[in-house]
Design an enzyme around this catalytic site. Structure first.
Site, mmCIF file in Angstrom:
data_model
loop_
_atom_site.group_PDB
_atom_site.id
_atom_site.type_symbol
_atom_site.label_atom_id
_atom_site.label_comp_id
_atom_site.label_asym_id
_atom_site.label_seq_id
_atom_site.Cartn_x
_atom_site.Cartn_y
_atom_site.Cartn_z
ATOM 1 C CG ASP A 42 -1.728 1.201 1.414
ATOM 2 O OD1 ASP A 42 -2.415 1.586 0.453
ATOM 3 O OD2 ASP A 42 -1.674 1.808 2.512
ATOM 4 C CG ASP A 84 -1.917 7.624 0.568
ATOM 5 O OD1 ASP A 84 -1.028 8.464 0.394
ATOM 6 O OD2 ASP A 84 -2.834 7.413 -0.250
ATOM 7 C CG ASP A 106 -1.787 2.087 6.601
ATOM 8 O OD1 ASP A 106 -2.351 2.996 7.238
ATOM 9 O OD2 ASP A 106 -1.975 1.910 5.379
#
Length: 215
Positions: free
Chosen positions: A7, A9, A165
């Protein structure tokens, strides 16, 4: 050699300051007060259209303005995608180690593809990745597993690992049936224990050892 998809961001880069700045430029134009950083972070992870929808709900803005406000935020963010955005500590060194070890790396994010590439280029990260799948690369986005499948399909190597995250990332990996490594210092809202994962880490320097263990 493993295939590892990340990922963007909240995983590789702390981008919330630029996202919040673009949102606040949009809000200022529309006559609304600025959004604080803590609140902005809770809206990150599902792309700008969803982010704008959350901002509008937060301020009670007429939903009919969604398209216009989204266009304004996209314009502001595209003009300043990496003024304040920085890689998390240890990210560059870890990507260098993984690349040197022969692992194939990719990106799967809900951020628009063009903006993702802008940020990767600005931070000199593009050199590490063989594929970038953005939130507009396919008709669906995460947590639908199709973008993740597309990213892995473009990369050689096995076993496969997805690194993210957030709740969205954990759900995407679950739906895709893929092993998930959870970066604990990003933008998730739920406790670590509530997100299914094979490995949780707060220090990127520990990731290569985990990858070595997969073999």
């Amino acid at each position: 050699m493993s295939a590892i998809v990340f990922d963007l961001d909240g995983t590789l880069v702390h981008s919330a300051p630029d996202i919040a700045a673009a949102a606040n430029r949009m809000l200022q134009e529309a006559g609304h007060p600025p959004l604080d950083m803590a609140t902005a972070i809770t809206f990150v992870g599902k792309g700008i259209p969803h982010f704008v929808g959350q901002v509008m709900a937060h301020y009670g803005i007429d939903p009919a303005q969604h398209a216009a406000l989204t266009a304004r935020m996209v314009a502001h963010y595209t003009a300043h995608p990496a003024d304040l955005t920085r890689p998390y500590p240890g990210v560059v060194a870890t990507l260098e180690v993984l690349t040197a070890q022969g692992h194939a790396l990719g990106i799967c994010t809900n951020k628009f593809h063009a903006q993702s590439v802008q940020i990767l280029d600005a931070l000199d990260l593009s050199r590490f990745f063989g594929v970038v799948i953005g939130g507009d690369s396919l008709p669906v986005k995460k947590p639908d597993p199709a973008p993740m499948h597309a990213a892995f399909a473009a990369l050689p190597g096995a076993p496969l690992l997805y690194v993210g995250d957030s709740e969205t990332d954990a759900e995407t990996a679950r739906r895709a049936g893929q092993r998930f490594a959870l970066f604990t210092e990003g933008y998730r809202q739920a406790p670590v224990a509530e997100l299914p994962h094979a490995f949780a880490f707060g220090d990127f320097a520990t990731l290569p050892d985990f990858v070595d263990g997969l073999a």
